[in-house]
Scaffold this motif. Sequence first.
Motif, PDB file in Angstrom:
ATOM      1  N   VAL A   1       0.768  -1.381  -0.078  1.00 17.42           N
ATOM      2  CA  VAL A   1       0.049   0.110   0.153  1.00 17.42           C
ATOM      3  C   VAL A   1       0.756   1.208   0.057  1.00 17.42           C
ATOM      4  O   VAL A   1       0.717   2.188  -0.729  1.00 17.42           O
ATOM      5  N   ARG A   2       1.947   1.279   0.599  1.00 16.87           N
ATOM      6  CA  ARG A   2       2.877   2.513   0.761  1.00 16.87           C
ATOM      7  C   ARG A   2       3.574   2.521  -0.444  1.00 16.87           C
ATOM      8  O   ARG A   2       3.614   3.867  -1.317  1.00 16.87           O
ATOM      9  N   SER A   3       3.924   1.520  -1.305  1.00 20.99           N
ATOM     10  CA  SER A   3       4.498   1.629  -2.563  1.00 20.99           C
ATOM     11  C   SER A   3       3.474   2.327  -3.321  1.00 20.99           C
ATOM     12  O   SER A   3       3.944   3.095  -4.505  1.00 20.99           O
ATOM     13  N   ALA A   4       2.227   1.874  -3.442  1.00 20.15           N
ATOM     14  CA  ALA A   4       1.258   2.276  -4.329  1.00 20.15           C
ATOM     15  C   ALA A   4       0.824   3.785  -4.208  1.00 20.15           C
ATOM     16  O   ALA A   4       0.762   4.645  -4.937  1.00 20.15           O
ATOM     17  N   ARG A   5       0.784   4.248  -2.960  1.00 23.53           N
ATOM     18  CA  ARG A   5       0.496   5.587  -2.514  1.00 23.53           C
ATOM     19  C   ARG A   5       1.718   6.636  -2.876  1.00 23.53           C
ATOM     20  O   ARG A   5       1.603   7.548  -3.491  1.00 23.53           O
ATOM     21  N   THR A   6       2.797   5.970  -2.754  1.00 26.68           N
ATOM     22  CA  THR A   6       4.191   6.777  -3.214  1.00 26.68           C
ATOM     23  C   THR A   6       4.187   7.149  -4.826  1.00 26.68           C
ATOM     24  O   THR A   6       4.427   8.078  -5.000  1.00 26.68           O
ATOM     25  N   GLN A   7       3.919   6.153  -5.508  1.00 23.13           N
ATOM     26  CA  GLN A   7       3.761   6.114  -6.907  1.00 23.13           C
ATOM     27  C   GLN A   7       2.559   7.111  -7.202  1.00 23.13           C
ATOM     28  O   GLN A   7       2.804   7.814  -8.260  1.00 23.13           O
ATOM     29  N   ALA A   8       1.547   7.105  -6.629  1.00 28.79           N
ATOM     30  CA  ALA A   8       0.187   7.795  -6.995  1.00 28.79           C
ATOM     31  C   ALA A   8       0.731   9.074  -6.809  1.00 28.79           C
ATOM     32  O   ALA A   8       0.429  10.194  -7.428  1.00 28.79           O
ATOM     33  N   ARG A   9       1.479   9.612  -5.710  1.00 30.81           N
ATOM     34  CA  ARG A   9       1.876  11.034  -5.273  1.00 30.81           C
ATOM     35  C   ARG A   9       2.882  11.530  -6.324  1.00 30.81           C
ATOM     36  O   ARG A   9       3.311  12.443  -6.593  1.00 30.81           O
ATOM     37  N   ARG A  10       3.941  10.554  -6.765  1.00 28.61           N
ATOM     38  CA  ARG A  10       4.655  10.867  -7.514  1.00 28.61           C
ATOM     39  C   ARG A  10       4.151  11.164  -9.179  1.00 28.61           C
ATOM     40  O   ARG A  10       4.681  12.091  -9.731  1.00 28.61           O
ATOM     41  N   VAL A  11       3.336  10.329  -9.495  1.00 22.00           N
ATOM     42  CA  VAL A  11       2.572  10.847 -10.793  1.00 22.00           C
ATOM     43  C   VAL A  11       1.620  11.959 -10.706  1.00 22.00           C
ATOM     44  O   VAL A  11       1.548  12.682 -11.808  1.00 22.00           O
ATOM     45  N   PHE A  12       0.864  12.152  -9.693  1.00 28.19           N
ATOM     46  CA  PHE A  12       0.182  12.848  -9.368  1.00 28.19           C
ATOM     47  C   PHE A  12       0.471  13.965  -8.173  1.00 28.19           C
ATOM     48  O   PHE A  12       0.061  13.684  -6.967  1.00 28.19           O
ATOM     49  N   PRO A  13       1.467  14.915  -8.568  1.00 29.70           N
ATOM     50  CA  PRO A  13       1.960  15.589  -7.193  1.00 29.70           C
ATOM     51  C   PRO A  13       0.978  16.636  -6.764  1.00 29.70           C
ATOM     52  O   PRO A  13      -0.170  16.854  -7.189  1.00 29.70           O
ATOM     53  N   ALA A  14       1.353  17.446  -5.909  1.00 30.60           N
ATOM     54  CA  ALA A  14       0.615  18.507  -5.229  1.00 30.60           C
ATOM     55  C   ALA A  14       0.050  19.273  -6.188  1.00 30.60           C
ATOM     56  O   ALA A  14       0.651  19.521  -7.334  1.00 30.60           O
ATOM     57  N   ASP A  15      -0.899  20.250  -6.108  1.00 28.65           N
ATOM     58  CA  ASP A  15      -1.610  21.405  -6.852  1.00 28.65           C
ATOM     59  C   ASP A  15      -0.328  22.251  -7.407  1.00 28.65           C
ATOM     60  O   ASP A  15       0.416  22.815  -6.707  1.00 28.65           O
ATOM     61  N   GLN A  16      -0.113  22.163  -8.822  1.00 27.27           N
ATOM     62  CA  GLN A  16       0.986  22.679  -9.575  1.00 27.27           C
ATOM     63  C   GLN A  16       0.623  24.004 -10.251  1.00 27.27           C
ATOM     64  O   GLN A  16       1.086  24.450 -11.130  1.00 27.27           O
ATOM     65  N   ARG A  17      -0.600  24.574  -9.767  1.00 28.66           N
ATOM     66  CA  ARG A  17      -1.094  25.611 -10.544  1.00 28.66           C
ATOM     67  C   ARG A  17      -0.094  26.903 -10.197  1.00 28.66           C
ATOM     68  O   ARG A  17       0.521  27.208  -9.130  1.00 28.66           O
ATOM     69  N   THR A  18       0.253  27.425 -11.321  1.00 29.27           N
ATOM     70  CA  THR A  18       1.043  28.604 -11.269  1.00 29.27           C
ATOM     71  C   THR A  18       0.379  30.085 -10.701  1.00 29.27           C
ATOM     72  O   THR A  18       1.232  30.729 -10.281  1.00 29.27           O
ATOM     73  N   VAL A  19      -0.721  30.022 -10.823  1.00 30.04           N
ATOM     74  CA  VAL A  19      -1.542  31.161 -10.304  1.00 30.04           C
ATOM     75  C   VAL A  19      -2.636  30.682  -9.495  1.00 30.04           C
ATOM     76  O   VAL A  19      -3.563  29.860  -9.845  1.00 30.04           O
ATOM     77  N   THR A  20      -2.584  31.026  -8.060  1.00 29.15           N
ATOM     78  CA  THR A  20      -3.558  30.515  -7.186  1.00 29.15           C
ATOM     79  C   THR A  20      -4.149  31.930  -6.634  1.00 29.15           C
ATOM     80  O   THR A  20      -3.413  32.804  -6.167  1.00 29.15           O
ATOM     81  N   ASP A  21      -5.658  32.074  -6.322  1.00 29.29           N
ATOM     82  CA  ASP A  21      -6.148  33.200  -5.668  1.00 29.29           C
ATOM     83  C   ASP A  21      -6.957  32.659  -4.412  1.00 29.29           C
ATOM     84  O   ASP A  21      -7.846  31.793  -4.618  1.00 29.29           O
ATOM     85  N   PRO A  22      -6.538  32.890  -3.366  1.00 29.69           N
ATOM     86  CA  PRO A  22      -7.258  32.615  -1.944  1.00 29.69           C
ATOM     87  C   PRO A  22      -8.651  32.936  -2.017  1.00 29.69           C
ATOM     88  O   PRO A  22      -9.667  32.264  -1.464  1.00 29.69           O
ATOM     89  N   SER A  23      -9.291  34.240  -2.756  1.00 28.64           N
ATOM     90  CA  SER A  23     -10.480  34.588  -2.636  1.00 28.64           C
ATOM     91  C   SER A  23     -11.365  33.539  -3.454  1.00 28.64           C
ATOM     92  O   SER A  23     -12.480  33.223  -3.046  1.00 28.64           O
ATOM     93  N   VAL A  24     -10.869  33.228  -4.516  1.00 31.37           N
ATOM     94  CA  VAL A  24     -11.373  32.222  -5.385  1.00 31.37           C
ATOM     95  C   VAL A  24     -11.703  30.875  -4.564  1.00 31.37           C
ATOM     96  O   VAL A  24     -12.901  30.113  -4.665  1.00 31.37           O
TER      97      VAL A  24
END
Length: 318
Positions: free
Chosen positions: A83-106
């Motif tokens: 399970v740890r290996s599957a989760r690590t690979q999932a986080r590697r393929v889909f990293p955290a939000d990579q938006r170049t522009v984020t708006d806290p109000s939105v």
Amino acid sequence: MAPPPYPPQGPYVPGPRAPHPAAYPPPHAYGYPAPPPSLSARFREDDWPTLRELAGRVHGCLWVPLLLCVWPALLLFAGYPLVRSARTQARRVFPADQRTVTDPSVARAQKTRAWAAALASFVILAAYGSGEDWDQAWQQFTMRLAFTPWLLLLSTPLVVLVLFRLAPAHARPGMRRGVRPAVRSVLWYFGAFTATPLLAWASVLLGRQLPAEPVWMPVGFLLMLPPVWTAMFVAFSSGRAVRSAFNTTLVHPTLPALLTGVLVWEFAAINLAVGGLPPGPPPVQLAALLGGPASVTAVAWWEVARLRSRYGVRLRSS
């Protein structure tokens, strides 16, 4: 007029007050090792602790009943690394939000709209719904979870093509660089999604060929590990795949908002075709049917407008 107070006499002259303990720097600032993070903090990170680290945190007395039971010990020593290996690979393929522009109000507006929509749906079901309506609402929720990745797979290329058509020529090379990780993540996700039932079917067929003896039970257990790994990968990556639209947020900052506006109307059409109108009188039915998609679209276009006015992000060159 009162006389001035006498100055303190004797050895008990008050000195400077010691600073509050919170004002002292932490011990590791002086070279001492920092305390290890708690297990809950480690499990909130992208990389879970290894089995060796996890075993070091477990009290020795707890190992006695665990090791006396074969299956719990087998699930721990073989299942947790899987399970740890599957989760690590999932986080590697889909990293955290990579938006170049984020708006806290939105982000606050989106969260407020989501809670308001959930509350409105609950009020309508409580006031006008029957038992069948509650069951149908749960079925629509599970159907949305199952269909969202597939609708994203069909809708994202169309929205990306529209963005390429609207974008100026000098911005298209950078947008093409953002498409490559999206294609890789799509192949990973739907490859694992397709491989899970195929591997499970193959493991069942191979398991039936094994002799019916206890000594072969570990072999049958090992045959089930590949489909379990792919299923865990799909489970851990589904949330981030949907939030990042399969890592297409790097293509254009407005892509998440545009995709949200498209998907919400697609789901409204699917819910109407499968479940019909919501319960209640006609005005309530019309408001429940169109209010959710309309409010999501309004927030999405407000996000696009704020990206244009505050951050200079435009859909077209003019």
